[in-house]
Design an enzyme around this catalytic site. Structure first.
Site, PDB file in Angstrom:
ATOM      1  N   HIS A 216      20.559 -15.738 -13.592  1.00  0.00           N
ATOM      2  CA  HIS A 216      21.313 -15.032 -12.548  1.00  0.00           C
ATOM      3  C   HIS A 216      22.682 -15.661 -12.343  1.00  0.00           C
ATOM      4  O   HIS A 216      23.020 -16.696 -12.941  1.00  0.00           O
ATOM      5  CB  HIS A 216      20.531 -15.018 -11.230  1.00  0.00           C
ATOM      6  CG  HIS A 216      20.227 -16.381 -10.686  1.00  0.00           C
ATOM      7  ND1 HIS A 216      21.127 -17.121  -9.962  1.00  0.00           N
ATOM      8  CD2 HIS A 216      19.100 -17.144 -10.759  1.00  0.00           C
ATOM      9  CE1 HIS A 216      20.590 -18.274  -9.596  1.00  0.00           C
ATOM     10  NE2 HIS A 216      19.357 -18.313 -10.079  1.00  0.00           N
TER      11      HIS A 216
ATOM     12  N   CYS B  35      15.572 -21.720 -11.856  1.00  0.00           N
ATOM     13  CA  CYS B  35      16.081 -20.653 -12.716  1.00  0.00           C
ATOM     14  C   CYS B  35      17.312 -21.120 -13.498  1.00  0.00           C
ATOM     15  O   CYS B  35      17.753 -22.253 -13.387  1.00  0.00           O
ATOM     16  CB  CYS B  35      16.422 -19.419 -11.878  1.00  0.00           C
ATOM     17  SG  CYS B  35      14.976 -18.589 -11.204  1.00  0.00           S
TER      18      CYS B  35
END
Length: 512
Positions: A453, A469
């Protein structure tokens, strides 16, 4: 008779005097001995002239006779000035150690190792630094964080009001209309003599962003070239660092070159072949000024959830991200410019076209903090600096796959699954926007709660930690999102694993 006697006396005295002068004196000074055969005749009192020929040889010449006494090649003598400079650099800790252990000023881990090494040499030990992205870290005081940068409009101390129904809708900014850089652009001509006086800052210290340590235009030009070649350096800020080193290595692999950061001629030639000058002119449009914008982004997730969007806070922030630049650097090269006036021409990075080759395999290197994208033939086509997990919340290991892609997603805060921030014990939905917790892009993986992301802080990519992440700049994440499709493999290599430490990702989201 008397005259004869006087004459004989004078004659005798003369003969005695001449005999004394002719006899050698045993007590007198010794004469100068002739030089032996083959010996050099040196000038008296060491009168020697020193010259340097075209090859750098040091030539010693007798100042009186003009004869060459000796010729010393450059490698045969000690460069004391260079030795003193090297010793001074080692004392200051700036020179690389004998084992080539480099410390990057822009890498907190390197600086922590450097401080720890200094303290260990003095018999002291310090605890490791806390994760600045961890809301539960021990020190959340105001003094623990640097002050927020001042933008052109200033930051408000209260939250924005409810937007009105006639709010101007912002137009997409996917394409940039840029022109060649205009001469003198970004410079302010002072016609008032009082303009040279220092501004009144109310007693507070004020530092010109353009005078920041390490900011160089030739480095910014190199960053633009790397960005054009598919090797993202992160933000273009005119600074050397670990992100530039990684991007340069990836650029050479992608393009089959051996470019070096010190090759100014090669860099300029590559810029000319790939799109021209590193910087160009851009005219601010009414859509740029219209926004929408918010006065500030609160830290508390319950306050974030009350906003209509996690929008940009200023025109400079929006334009800096649009042209892959650091906001402070954009302001420093456009001094005195009013960014809130449509029609204003500014100087921006001319980063060129985005990568368009489809990607079939992604490798996330947790040790190098870099994401590599390969095409169907196994050729590297793009590379991005990344923040990949942390020691407390490591990223996955092994091979996974892309499951879905979402642009401008919202973010779901769930304290039962994710971390708990302050007193927020309820599920919250944070609206979409570039300043959201996951930025403007979410590339979900087949492992629940994990993905690739964007970020609201592009200048921190590769220099901090994430909640498990893979975090990229918003523009790099959007570029990668257009190159991948569901089913593309994502392989995690290096670094600690979840099995070794335990834990889950905290970057959960829900798409609108």
């Amino acid at each position: 008779m008397l005259r004869l006697i006087f004459s004989l006396s004078a004659l005798a005295a003369g003969l005695a005097s001449s005999g004394a002068f002719a006899a050698p004196s045993a007590d007198g000074p010794q004469g100068v001995r002739p030089a032996e055969r083959g010996a050099l005749m040196l000038a008296q009192e060491g009168n020697i002239d020193i010259y340097y020929d075209a090859r750098g040889n040091r030539v010693l010449v007798d100042a009186d006779t003009g004869k060459v006494i000796a010729i010393q090649p450059p490698g045969s003598r000690l460069d004391r000035r260079a030795l003193r400079r090297q010793m001074r650099m080692q004392e200051l800790g700036r020179a690389p150690a004998e084992d080539d252990d480099r410390y990057y000023l822009d890498n907190p881990e390197d600086m922590a190792r450097f401080r720890r090494r200094q303290l260990e040499e003095n018999g002291r030990v310090i605890p490791p630094p806390a994760d600045e992205y961890d809301p539960n870290s021990g020190d959340n005081s105001v003094d623990a964080y640097p002050p927020a940068p001042n933008n052109d409009e200033g930051y408000a101390t209260t939250y924005p009001e409810e937007p009105k129904s006639n709010t101007i809708k912002r137009q997409p900014l996917n394409e940039a209309s840029i022109d060649p850089e205009q001469p003198g652009q970004g410079e302010v001509l002072q016609t008032n003599p009082e303009a040279s006086l220092p501004p009144n800052t109310g007693g507070k210290a004020s530092v010109d962003p353009s005078l920041s340590l390490g900011v160089r235009q030739d480095v910014a030009a190199l960053q633009v070239l790397l960005d054009r070649g598919g090797a993202s350096p992160g933000v273009i800020d005119g600074r050397f660092g670990s992100n530039v080193d990684k991007a340069l290595a990836a650029y050479n692999e992608i393009n089959g070159t051996n470019l070096k950061s010190t090759d100014a001629v090669g860099i300029q030639a590559a810029l000319a072949q790939s799109g021209g000058d590193a910087f160009a002119s851009y005219t601010i449009t009414p859509e740029d000024v219209a926004g929408p914008y918010v006065a500030s982004i609160p830290e508390d997730y319950s306050q974030k959830a009350k906003l209509d969007c996690m929008c940009y806070t200023s025109v400079t922030e929006a334009l800096a991200e649009r042209f892959h630049m650091d906001e402070t650097y954009l302001k420093s090269i456009n001094k005195g410019i009013d960014f809130n006036r449509p029609g204003t021409m500014i100087k921006v990075a001319n980063f060129g076209k985005l990568v368009s080759t489809p990607v079939t395999r992604i490798v996330a290197d947790k040790t190098k903090k870099e994401v590599y994208a390969y095409d169907g033939s196994g050729k590297l086509v793009a590379a991005y600096p990344a923040t990949i997990g942390s020691a407390d919340t490591p990223s996955p290991t092994g091979i996974h796959a892309v499951s879905r892609i979402a642009l401008d997603p919202n973010y779901t805060y769930n304290p039962n699954i994710n971390f708990k921030q302050g007193q927020n014990d309820k599920i919250l939905t944070v609206p979409p926007g570039p300043n959201g917790p996951v930025g403007s892009v979410w590339i979900a993986l087949d492992k629940p709660t994990y993905g690739i992301h964007g970020t609201p802080d592009p200048s921190k990519i590769g220099k901090t930690e994430s909640h498990g992440c893979v975090r990229l700049t918003n523009w790099d994440a959007r570029e990668l999102a257009k190159l991948v499709s569901p089913g593309v493999t994502v392989e995690f290599v290096g670094g600690p694993t979840i099995a070794e430490i335990g834990g889950t990702s905290t970057d959960e989201f829900t798409q609108q």
